[in-house]
Design an enzyme around this catalytic site. Structure first.
Site, mmCIF file in Angstrom:
data_model
loop_
_atom_site.group_PDB
_atom_site.id
_atom_site.type_symbol
_atom_site.label_atom_id
_atom_site.label_comp_id
_atom_site.label_asym_id
_atom_site.label_seq_id
_atom_site.Cartn_x
_atom_site.Cartn_y
_atom_site.Cartn_z
ATOM 1 N N ASP A 1 -3.277 -6.700 -1.661
ATOM 2 C CA ASP A 1 -2.441 -5.494 -1.689
ATOM 3 C C ASP A 1 -2.032 -5.292 -3.147
ATOM 4 O O ASP A 1 -2.257 -6.163 -3.996
ATOM 5 C CB ASP A 1 -1.193 -5.710 -0.803
ATOM 6 N N HIS B 1 3.992 -1.949 2.870
ATOM 7 C CA HIS B 1 5.332 -2.273 2.375
ATOM 8 C C HIS B 1 6.430 -1.845 3.362
ATOM 9 O O HIS B 1 7.520 -2.413 3.370
ATOM 10 C CB HIS B 1 5.617 -1.525 1.063
HETATM 11 N N1 DGL Z 1 1.103 -1.375 0.312
HETATM 12 C C1 DGL Z 1 0.328 -0.269 -0.087
HETATM 13 C C2 DGL Z 1 -0.180 0.534 1.102
HETATM 14 O O1 DGL Z 1 -0.248 0.032 2.208
HETATM 15 C C3 DGL Z 1 0.784 0.694 -1.121
HETATM 16 C C4 DGL Z 1 1.823 0.431 -2.109
HETATM 17 C C5 DGL Z 1 1.492 1.083 -3.449
HETATM 18 O O2 DGL Z 1 1.698 2.283 -3.632
HETATM 19 O O3 DGL Z 1 1.014 0.323 -4.281
HETATM 20 O O4 DGL Z 1 -0.558 1.684 0.945
#
Ligand code: DGL
Length: 256
Positions: free
Chosen positions: A11, A184
């Site tokens: 991620d 997140h």
């Molecule tokens: N965790 C990421 C998602 O699922 C995105 C976070 C970011 O913008 O870096 O899209």
């Protein structure tokens, strides 16, 4: 196919650990290598080219580590799953399809909100899958949540205010299901519930874990414990400070 090769997971930052938690819960005997691409976080406000470049860079690192599968524990990066799959026969798993399908199973009102990064909402992949299945979609671009979570300010008044602004319009819409279309966002669910408490929240971790289990034909083995390696492309002290909530035993965090 149940060998001891590790499973790669990545991620842009801390969010993918919410997926890793579920993977480890379901497949504790498996070995995992997690990469947080914090040097390039956030992904959700970057251009397509920049995001694709990061997916290929981290993906190639994991392939060189000999992983038996890669779970893209990031919705924004999952948009570029095919670019990574094109360079390898190792299975590459996106979080988007299994999560969207889970929401389709759960919704009764056929009205589903998708909260995701600006890039994911702009791309429209969630909207397409849901609409093809007769679901009315309420897309909410919320890259501002990523900043709150990455700066570990989930408890702040500012967090509640930001969440309220984004979620309040959904209250009268008849939405009964809300997709955390960013890995997140589960970390802000306690704040979201203060605004919208009568919807079902769907996170990416379990649906993606089931899909991975099917693809690799993983058997559930609780008799042994695998290892978990964690890397960051940022500063390890910074990452350690942000993930106090991640209590699964793992090897010391290393910088890539
Ligand atoms: N965790 C990421 C998602 O699922 C995105 C976070 C970011 O913008 O870096 O899209």
């Amino acid at each position: 196919m149940n060998n001891k090769k590790p499973i790669g997971v990545f991620d842009s930052g801390v969010g993918g650990l919410t997926v890793l938690e579920k993977l480890v819960e379901m497949y504790p005997s498996e070995n995992f290598i997690y990469v947080a691409d914090q040097g390039y976080c956030p992904y959700g406000t970057k251009t397509k080219e920049e995001i694709e470049q990061r997916v290929l860079t981290i993906g190639k690192y994991l392939l060189n580590r000999g992983v038996k599968a890669i779970v893209i524990a990031c919705n924004t990066a999952s948009l570029f799953k095919q670019s990574l799959q094109n360079i390898t026969d190792t299975p590459v798993i996106s979080v988007i399809e299994p999560t969207a399908l889970r929401a389709i199973e759960l919704t009764k009102s056929k009205k589903v909100a998708v909260l995701a990064t600006n890039a994911t909402i702009q791309n429209g992949k969630y909207q397409k899958i849901l609409e093809e299945n007769g679901v009315e979609v309420y897309p909410v671009p919320a890259s501002s949540f990523v900043e709150i979570i990455e700066s570990n300010e989930m408890d702040s008044n500012y967090a509640l205010k930001t969440v309220t602004e984004k979620l309040l319009p959904l209250k009268s819409a008849g939405v009964d299901t809300l997709i955390h279309g960013c890995t997140h966002f589960g970390l802000l669910e306690f704040q979201m519930k203060k605004v919208l408490d009568d919807v079902t929240y769907v996170e990416c971790g379990y649906p993606t874990s089931f899909l991975l289990g099917n693809v690799l034909q993983l058997t559930i083995d609780y008799t042994s414990k695998g290892y978990i390696e964690i890397y960051t492309t940022g500063k390890k002290e910074d990452f350690e400070a942000k993930i106090k909530w991640f209590t699964i035993p793992h090897q010391p965090i290393q910088e890539l």
